[in-house]
Design a protein around this motif. Structure first.
Motif, PDB file in Angstrom:
ATOM      1  N   ALA A   1       0.825  -1.213   0.000  1.00 44.61           N
ATOM      2  CA  ALA A   1       0.000   0.000   0.000  1.00 44.61           C
ATOM      3  C   ALA A   1       0.858   1.262   0.000  1.00 44.61           C
ATOM      4  O   ALA A   1       0.328   2.366   0.026  1.00 44.61           O
ATOM      5  N   GLY A   2       2.191   1.082  -0.004  1.00 48.09           N
ATOM      6  CA  GLY A   2       3.099   2.221  -0.051  1.00 48.09           C
ATOM      7  C   GLY A   2       3.582   2.704   1.290  1.00 48.09           C
ATOM      8  O   GLY A   2       4.330   3.693   1.355  1.00 48.09           O
ATOM      9  N   VAL A   3       3.187   2.051   2.378  1.00 48.17           N
ATOM     10  CA  VAL A   3       3.523   2.544   3.716  1.00 48.17           C
ATOM     11  C   VAL A   3       5.036   2.502   3.925  1.00 48.17           C
ATOM     12  O   VAL A   3       5.653   1.430   3.891  1.00 48.17           O
ATOM     13  N   LEU A   4       5.622   3.660   4.141  1.00 50.95           N
ATOM     14  CA  LEU A   4       7.046   3.773   4.439  1.00 50.95           C
ATOM     15  C   LEU A   4       7.273   3.881   5.939  1.00 50.95           C
ATOM     16  O   LEU A   4       8.186   3.273   6.486  1.00 50.95           O
ATOM     17  N   ARG A   5       6.428   4.647   6.607  1.00 50.83           N
ATOM     18  CA  ARG A   5       6.587   4.856   8.054  1.00 50.83           C
ATOM     19  C   ARG A   5       5.467   4.143   8.790  1.00 50.83           C
ATOM     20  O   ARG A   5       4.285   4.426   8.588  1.00 50.83           O
ATOM     21  N   LEU A   6       5.848   3.210   9.641  1.00 48.17           N
ATOM     22  CA  LEU A   6       4.890   2.392  10.377  1.00 48.17           C
ATOM     23  C   LEU A   6       5.054   2.627  11.867  1.00 48.17           C
ATOM     24  O   LEU A   6       6.142   2.440  12.420  1.00 48.17           O
ATOM     25  N   GLN A   7       3.978   3.026  12.523  1.00 50.02           N
ATOM     26  CA  GLN A   7       3.973   3.188  13.975  1.00 50.02           C
ATOM     27  C   GLN A   7       3.341   1.949  14.586  1.00 50.02           C
ATOM     28  O   GLN A   7       2.190   1.630  14.312  1.00 50.02           O
ATOM     29  N   ILE A   8       4.099   1.245  15.423  1.00 49.80           N
ATOM     30  CA  ILE A   8       3.593   0.058  16.109  1.00 49.80           C
ATOM     31  C   ILE A   8       3.204   0.465  17.519  1.00 49.80           C
ATOM     32  O   ILE A   8       4.018   0.979  18.289  1.00 49.80           O
ATOM     33  N   THR A   9       1.942   0.242  17.856  1.00 44.47           N
ATOM     34  CA  THR A   9       1.421   0.671  19.144  1.00 44.47           C
ATOM     35  C   THR A   9       0.565  -0.446  19.722  1.00 44.47           C
ATOM     36  O   THR A   9       0.578  -1.561  19.258  1.00 44.47           O
ATOM     37  N   GLY A  10      -0.175  -0.135  20.785  1.00 48.46           N
ATOM     38  CA  GLY A  10      -1.024  -1.120  21.435  1.00 48.46           C
ATOM     39  C   GLY A  10      -2.249  -0.437  22.006  1.00 48.46           C
ATOM     40  O   GLY A  10      -2.739   0.532  21.412  1.00 48.46           O
TER      41      GLY A  10
ATOM     42  N   LEU B   1      10.288   2.418   7.984  1.00 44.26           N
ATOM     43  CA  LEU B   1      10.801   3.187   9.120  1.00 44.26           C
ATOM     44  C   LEU B   1       9.811   2.991  10.259  1.00 44.26           C
ATOM     45  O   LEU B   1       8.628   3.307  10.114  1.00 44.26           O
ATOM     46  N   ILE B   2      10.283   2.502  11.395  1.00 44.84           N
ATOM     47  CA  ILE B   2       9.369   2.040  12.441  1.00 44.84           C
ATOM     48  C   ILE B   2       9.410   2.958  13.659  1.00 44.84           C
ATOM     49  O   ILE B   2      10.480   3.233  14.205  1.00 44.84           O
ATOM     50  N   ASP B   3       8.244   3.426  14.060  1.00 46.20           N
ATOM     51  CA  ASP B   3       8.055   4.137  15.319  1.00 46.20           C
ATOM     52  C   ASP B   3       7.423   3.169  16.316  1.00 46.20           C
ATOM     53  O   ASP B   3       6.566   2.362  15.942  1.00 46.20           O
ATOM     54  N   ILE B   4       7.825   3.259  17.574  1.00 40.48           N
ATOM     55  CA  ILE B   4       7.263   2.416  18.622  1.00 40.48           C
ATOM     56  C   ILE B   4       6.707   3.298  19.725  1.00 40.48           C
ATOM     57  O   ILE B   4       7.414   4.167  20.246  1.00 40.48           O
ATOM     58  N   LEU B   5       5.442   3.108  20.061  1.00 41.07           N
ATOM     59  CA  LEU B   5       4.838   3.771  21.217  1.00 41.07           C
ATOM     60  C   LEU B   5       4.741   2.755  22.332  1.00 41.07           C
ATOM     61  O   LEU B   5       4.072   1.719  22.171  1.00 41.07           O
ATOM     62  N   THR B   6       5.380   3.008  23.478  1.00 39.67           N
ATOM     63  CA  THR B   6       5.495   2.007  24.519  1.00 39.67           C
ATOM     64  C   THR B   6       5.456   2.642  25.897  1.00 39.67           C
ATOM     65  O   THR B   6       5.738   3.838  26.057  1.00 39.67           O
ATOM     66  N   ASN B   7       5.118   1.830  26.910  1.00 43.76           N
ATOM     67  CA  ASN B   7       5.235   2.305  28.285  1.00 43.76           C
ATOM     68  C   ASN B   7       6.634   2.064  28.847  1.00 43.76           C
ATOM     69  O   ASN B   7       6.919   2.429  29.985  1.00 43.76           O
ATOM     70  N   GLY B   8       7.491   1.430  28.061  1.00 42.76           N
ATOM     71  CA  GLY B   8       8.887   1.266  28.432  1.00 42.76           C
ATOM     72  C   GLY B   8       9.192   0.122  29.373  1.00 42.76           C
ATOM     73  O   GLY B   8      10.353  -0.162  29.654  1.00 42.76           O
ATOM     74  N   SER B   9       8.168  -0.584  29.850  1.00 40.56           N
ATOM     75  CA  SER B   9       8.378  -1.606  30.879  1.00 40.56           C
ATOM     76  C   SER B   9       9.176  -2.801  30.382  1.00 40.56           C
ATOM     77  O   SER B   9       9.837  -3.484  31.162  1.00 40.56           O
ATOM     78  N   ARG B  10       9.119  -3.091  29.081  1.00 40.59           N
ATOM     79  CA  ARG B  10       9.867  -4.219  28.509  1.00 40.59           C
ATOM     80  C   ARG B  10      10.963  -3.744  27.555  1.00 40.59           C
ATOM     81  O   ARG B  10      11.536  -4.556  26.823  1.00 40.59           O
ATOM     82  N   LEU B  11      11.237  -2.471  27.574  1.00 38.40           N
ATOM     83  CA  LEU B  11      12.203  -1.914  26.621  1.00 38.40           C
ATOM     84  C   LEU B  11      13.573  -2.555  26.775  1.00 38.40           C
ATOM     85  O   LEU B  11      14.265  -2.828  25.781  1.00 38.40           O
ATOM     86  N   HIS B  12      13.969  -2.829  28.012  1.00 38.53           N
ATOM     87  CA  HIS B  12      15.298  -3.404  28.254  1.00 38.53           C
ATOM     88  C   HIS B  12      15.462  -4.774  27.612  1.00 38.53           C
ATOM     89  O   HIS B  12      16.596  -5.200  27.349  1.00 38.53           O
ATOM     90  N   GLN B  13      14.374  -5.472  27.319  1.00 28.21           N
ATOM     91  CA  GLN B  13      14.451  -6.808  26.736  1.00 28.21           C
ATOM     92  C   GLN B  13      14.670  -6.794  25.220  1.00 28.21           C
ATOM     93  O   GLN B  13      14.953  -7.835  24.625  1.00 28.21           O
ATOM     94  N   HIS B  14      14.537  -5.634  24.600  1.00 26.23           N
ATOM     95  CA  HIS B  14      14.585  -5.564  23.141  1.00 26.23           C
ATOM     96  C   HIS B  14      15.689  -4.646  22.623  1.00 26.23           C
ATOM     97  O   HIS B  14      15.721  -4.341  21.431  1.00 26.23           O
ATOM     98  N   LEU B  15      16.597  -4.222  23.476  1.00 31.50           N
ATOM     99  CA  LEU B  15      17.600  -3.256  23.056  1.00 31.50           C
ATOM    100  C   LEU B  15      18.621  -3.854  22.094  1.00 31.50           C
ATOM    101  O   LEU B  15      19.209  -3.132  21.287  1.00 31.50           O
ATOM    102  N   ASP B  16      18.858  -5.167  22.165  1.00 29.39           N
ATOM    103  CA  ASP B  16      19.736  -5.789  21.181  1.00 29.39           C
ATOM    104  C   ASP B  16      19.146  -5.661  19.785  1.00 29.39           C
ATOM    105  O   ASP B  16      19.856  -5.335  18.815  1.00 29.39           O
TER     106      ASP B  16
END
Length: 371
Positions: free
Chosen positions: A122-131, A153-168
């Motif tokens: 559909a042409g989406v270049l910028r994707l925001q992943i949220t919940g 290009l990915i944006d993430i909206l998060t509460n940060g509680s699991r951020l440390h698990q995905h930094l790699d």
């Protein structure tokens, strides 16, 4: 893995780099040149190597184009952005959440991959992943990697509680933006607002880990009646851990028009300065829920289109659906103050359904205005 992405963006062509701000606009002839060079496995053209070195300090000279540049083709449907609720489930229980229910449900992994392919086509270049909270979805890592590999290009909206698990993952496949919501400066206030014990500790752990790993984070300070007295301290926290921050105080009803979140509004903090000047929702971007239903945005969810059954053809109906939802109806028809209204029509309908006080969203509730 690609260093830069060359992509159509609506009626333009751009070159962008994952994790880096800024980009460059190129003519269609240069986009075709990059596509041809990638197909023939030729070196990166000198003009792009020079521009990339100037813009981002990277050396692409002599690199094969098919390895350094992900060239996205022109698509039949030309949206540029999308937001995706990967899952509405959340490990916090904030009273001001715009979601009436936060259920853990959604598409299986294979269907998530199919949905991402549809978004790409559909042409989406910028994707925001949220919940919900996207980082607790069992398929977050796999879907993030898949979207990244397809040149989004990915944006993430998060509460940060699991951020440390995905930094790699975020260090090797840098996102365009990570935005963390901040609900207080101290544990008692933060945990009370999220109605989750340990939430302050978990979010702060994520922010500290991201800073140490060199993954830049932006913070949105959520202002409510429960934490407004900590605003200065929250700003100090944001300045310590974030590359930028903003403040959000205009608590809205749920998108179904349930009034519960409005009880958390902080008197005196409603932002009434911005005038609604139109929105391209449904025309240049759209929203997708956990089941693959596309709507104009996260608030205007009338007449959803099932991408999983209709595919890209369904998106051809979305502009007309969006235009219909923007029409002023009911008490807003013929409003003398519509030129300076502060909210869009779908949001106004949610406020009206919630029977919200006019002063929370409408100028007719402002004491200084008489009509």
């Amino acid at each position: 893995m690609h260093e830069v992405i060359a992509s159509p963006q609506e009626d333009r062509f751009v070159v962008v780099r994952p994790g880096a701000r800024g980009g460059m606009q190129i003519p269609s002839a240069m986009h075709r040149e990059l596509a041809d060079a990638a197909d023939a496995r030729l070196p990166v053209p000198s003009w792009l190597a020079d521009a990339a070195n100037t813009a981002w300090g990277i050396n692409l000279a002599g690199h094969r184009c098919d390895r350094a540049v992900l060239v996205r083709p022109i698509t039949r449907v030309r949206y540029s952005r999308a937001t995706w609720e990967i899952n509405q489930g959340c490990n916090y229980n904030c009273e001001m959440c715009y979601l009436a229910q936060r259920q853990f449900e959604g598409l299986p992994l294979g269907q998530k991959f199919r949905l991402l392919a549809l978004l790409r086509d559909a042409g989406v270049l910028r994707l925001q992943i949220t919940g919900g909270e996207p980082l607790i979805d069992p398929h977050f890592r796999a879907t993030y990697q898949h979207a990244y590999s397809m040149g989004m290009l990915i944006d993430i909206l998060t509460n940060g509680s699991r951020l440390h698990q995905h930094l790699d993952l975020l260090s090797t496949m840098p996102p365009n933006r990570v935005t963390v919501s901040l609900y207080g400066a101290t544990a008692p206030v933060f945990d009370s607002l999220t109605r989750t014990k340990g939430s302050h500790r978990n979010t702060m752990r994520g922010l500290a880990a991201a800073k140490e790993a060199g993954v830049p984070v932006e913070i949105t300070i959520i202002i409510t009646r429960h934490n407004a007295f900590e605003l200065d301290a929250m700003r100090a926290t944001a300045e310590q851990y974030a590359v930028a921050y903003n403040e959000f105080s205009n608590i809205s009803p749920t998108y179904q028009g349930t009034s519960d979140p409005l009880a958390s509004q902080a008197a005196g903090f409603l932002n009434k300065s911005a005038i609604f000047k139109g929105c391209p929702a449904g025309h240049t971007f759209f929203h997708v829920d956990p089941h693959g239903n596309a709507t104009m945005c996260k608030i205007g969810r009338e007449n959803p289109i099932s991408l999983m059954t209709e595919g890209l053809d369904g998106l051809l109906r979305l502009p007309a659906i969006a235009d219909a939802q923007m029409l002023r109806t009911g008490g807003c028809s013929g409003c003398a103050l519509s030129a300076t209204c502060r909210v869009c029509r779908p949001l106004a309908k949610a406020y009206q359904a919630a029977e919200a006080p006019l002063e929370s969203y409408c100028q007719h509730g402002d004491k200084e205005i008489t009509v």
